[in-house]
Write an enzyme that holds these catalytic residues in place. Structure first.
Site, PDB file in Angstrom:
ATOM      1  N   GLU A 151       1.063  -0.993   0.274  1.00  0.00           N
ATOM      2  CA  GLU A 151       0.032   0.004  -0.115  1.00  0.00           C
ATOM      3  C   GLU A 151       0.714   1.111   0.007  1.00  0.00           C
ATOM      4  OE1 GLU A 151      -2.911  -0.039   3.015  1.00  0.00           O
ATOM      5  OE2 GLU A 151      -4.288  -1.366   1.715  1.00  0.00           O
ATOM      6  N   GLU A 307      -7.074  -7.604  -0.682  1.00  0.00           N
ATOM      7  CA  GLU A 307      -7.056  -7.183   1.012  1.00  0.00           C
ATOM      8  C   GLU A 307      -9.068  -6.805   1.188  1.00  0.00           C
ATOM      9  OE1 GLU A 307      -5.351  -5.017   3.567  1.00  0.00           O
ATOM     10  OE2 GLU A 307      -3.356  -5.843   2.363  1.00  0.00           O
TER      11      GLU A 307
END
Ligand code: GLA
Length: 688
Positions: A151, A307
């Site tokens: 991320e 995710e």
């Protein structure tokens, strides 16, 4: 070269952090993974300190064991390069790698991702670890995907340290070549900001007052590029050692700070981390827009939901769990929108640390946990859906997304209103389409838009002549372009276009904007559309329709009687301009009218709580019906259709029909032309 994820069936699994557990738990983990239908696992995301406990001394033993254990169970691996968080020894040896905020505060070690992405020291150490990982595991048959860092932009997306300042100046020199060119572009004659040398320039740190907006805009561009540079440096190492293995880095849905189109170009597979808030009844609508970006980032190619949470997260103010059935709906929503995998953060719920109350597939209660039960049922279902692979989402409508324009519109302190944002407008327009049952793709400038009947442009504050020419050509060739308020205002340097808005969009839209008219907070005005449609607006523009027909006008207030919505023919197509922000009902009416004019089919029975999306592969279609409402639906099926998913919640009823229960999912396989319809609801559904 195309590198794809080599995996049988739909990817199903999640982040696994075995380093948080004693070894005896690992065997149980793998046994339960198999029981849950897991076939793909992400490991080593935050493992740098364990893999390189001392500078230059690598310890791969424990990860070797994990990899073998997973491989032995037939589970493939998404292997992280482990560079997301530098170890304490690295930070203490080189404290200058720590990031610094705009007010000069250096952020301390103690959480994760504590590094400046411009730091050559961090990069050197990260690339050494990446190479070591690639050499150690790149040829292992279980490793199918590289997961670079984690991320980018999470926690730290901008850094104002001295190293960043040097990097920023290098970036500016490459862009402008001469300081005169920079002075012109930044408009430094305003407020006495003239520079004699690049060395005099700093990042836009906290200052006495509003900061030069072009300096800010360039800093946004630079920061995204700087992270991309770090990412591509890792990708280059991986490609060098393992040229055939696909590479990804996990996106954070539509993140403002990073130009994901540029990132997508540098990776092989787009992956997303999506956390719709269970407390927000419209969160799934925004999720659908996020997923439009995930497939749009690579021209419609399959992507992975890398995710999601099995239930609650741990980082909101109040972390509401997902009600039974919602996680399943969320998972199928991603699949409906082109995903070929459904993964979770994380496999086993942590016992310590900031995420100990974050849900996981395997909850603290173990096999008995609701999340494990629900995830295992989903895992079993997904094993039947391999046929979906390779199919692509069908959409007649696209929406333009442009990071440069988004960043420019986010400059504080210099705009008529700070309440207008691209994402806010995009969500409003997308919600209007969603509730009409129309699937929207997100597309970028320069892409091929010819397959779409309608192109929505909710806002294009920064409009270049090249992008204006592409919009022009699209409409001239028969497309319908819809442009929202406050578009075509500035050029690439954030200078107002000569003659004002809509600048280079004027020939297309046939309007001139005299003044922007934001209303005071809490106030709204009225828009009256032809045919008695009404809408409430919160901001508008003093607009002259010089070469366009007005189809709605302001009613009352200072703009009374002036055009609010216009349309004009442009070649074989048409161009609409919406000069204000309409609330939901008015916007939906307008969008409906535009879709009808452009021959875009809307769906009866859609609405806030019912979503229908079609994927297609050759002559085979897959229709997903997602029922988030509290009531059941009657769905008509074409002759010969096969119900792939429905099971207990969609029992076949009369021939050609089935009932889809509340919070139910239906996936139907059928021919190219037939379609699946929601024909009745057992009670009134709540719609926007
Ligand atoms: C992000 C991170 C994960 C985890 C989750 C929690 O997506 O990538 O490591 O922290 O958030 O929701």
């Amino acid at each position: 070269m195309t590198r794809t994820l080599e995996l049988d069936g739909i990817a199903f699994g999640g982040d696994y952090n075995p380093e948080q557990w004693p070894r005896e738990v690992w065997e149980e983990d793998v046994r339960l993974m198999r029981q849950a239908g897991v076939n793909f696992i992400t490991v080593s995301v935050f493992s740098w300190p364990l893999l390189e406990p001392e500078e230059g001394c690598f310890d791969f033993g424990w990860l070797d064991d994990v990899v073998e254990l997973l491989h032995g169970a037939g589970i493939a691996i998404d292997l992280a390069t482990a560079t997301a968080t530098p170890p304490a020894w690295l930070v203490r040896k080189y404290p200058q790698i720590l990031p610094v905020t705009a007010d000069g505060t250096q952020l301390e070690f103690g959480s994760r991702q504590a590094y400046c992405f411009s730091s050559p020291i961090f990069r050197q150490y990260a690339l050494r670890l990446t190479r070591a990982m690639a050499e150690r595991y790149g040829k292992h048959p279980a490793v199918r995907l590289w997961h670079v860092s984690n991320e980018y932009g999470d926690h730290v997306s901008r850094c104002w340290c001295d190293t960043s300042a040097v990097h920023f100046r290098t970036w500016l020199r490459a862009k402008y070549t001469s300081i005169e060119a920079l002075n012109d572009a930044w408009g430094t004659s305003c407020w006495g900001q003239h520079y004699l040398d690049f060395e005099a320039i700093e990042p836009p740190r906290e200052s006495t007052g509003p900061i030069n907006s072009t300096q800010r805009l360039d800093f946004e561009r630079f920061s995204s590029d700087a992270m991309l540079e770090l990412f591509t440096a890792e990708v280059d190492v991986l490609r060098d050692v393992t040229p055939d293995l696909p590479v990804t880095t996990n996106f954070m849905s539509i993140l403002h700070e990073l130009d994901y189109f540029a990132f997508a170009d540098a990776e092989d597979i787009v992956t997303d981390d999506a956390y719709p808030d269970p407390a927000d009844p419209g969160a799934h609508i925004d999720a659908s827009l996020n997923y439009a970006l995930m497939r749009g980032a690579k021209g419609g190619a399959p992507w992975l939901l890398l995710e999601q949470s099995a239930s609650a997260v741990s980082w909101r103010d109040i972390n509401v769990p997902k009600a039974p059935g919602v996680m399943r709906l969320d998972s199928y929503q991603a699949l409906a929108h082109g995903a070929e995998g459904v993964m979770y953060f994380q496999w086993r719920a942590a016992r310590f640390g900031p995420e100990k109350f974050h849900a996981a597939i395997l909850g603290h209660r173990g096999e008995a946990s609701r999340t494990f039960q629900e995830c295992s049922m989903l895992g079993a279902e997904l094993q039947q859906l391999g046929a979906l692979k390779g199919s692509r989402v069908v959409a007649d409508v696209a929406m333009l997304c442009n990071w440069d324009s988004k960043w420019a519109l986010a400059a504080p302190d210099s705009l008529p209103t700070n309440r207008l944002s691209w994402i806010g407008q995009a969500r409003d327009w997308h919600r209007a389409s969603f509730t009409l049952g129309v699937t929207v793709d997100l597309v970028r400038a320069g892409a091929d838009w010819s397959a779409y009947k309608v192109l929505l442009v909710p806002n294009l504050y920064l409009a270049t002549p090249a992008l204006a020419a592409q919009l022009d050509a699209y409409a001239a060739a028969g497309g319908t372009v819809v442009v929202g308020a406050f578009s075509g205002v500035v050029d690439e340097n954030d200078h107002v276009h000569h003659g004002g808005a809509p600048g280079p969009l004027r020939p297309l839209l046939g309007v001139e904007v005299d003044e922007v008219w934001p209303l005071p907070a809490g106030e709204s005005g009225q828009v009256r559309m032809d045919g008695d449609l009404h809408g409430v607006h919160t901001a508008g523009e003093w607009l002259d329709a010089v070469d366009a027909r007005s189809v709605a006008s302001y009613s009352g207030g200072e703009l009374d009687g002036r055009p609010a919505v216009t349309v004009r023919q442009h070649g074989a197509g048409s161009a609409w301009y919406l000069s204000t922000c309409l609330e939901d009902a008015g916007l939906r009416e307008l969008v409906h009218r535009i879709f009808l004019a452009a021959d875009v089919t809307t769906r009866d029975g859609a609405g806030r709580d019912v979503e229908v999306v079609v994927r297609r592969n050759g002559d085979t279609s897959f229709t997903f019906v997602l029922n988030r409402s509290a009531t059941s639906l009657d769905v008509s099926l074409p002759t010969g259709a096969a119900v792939l998913v429905g099971g207990s919640d969609a029992g076949q009823g009369a021939e050609g029909r089935c009932q889809l229960q509340a919070r139910g999912v239906l996936v139907v396989q059928h021919g190219y032309d037939d379609s699946v319809h929601v024909v009745a609801r057992s009670a009134q559904l709540q719609t926007v």
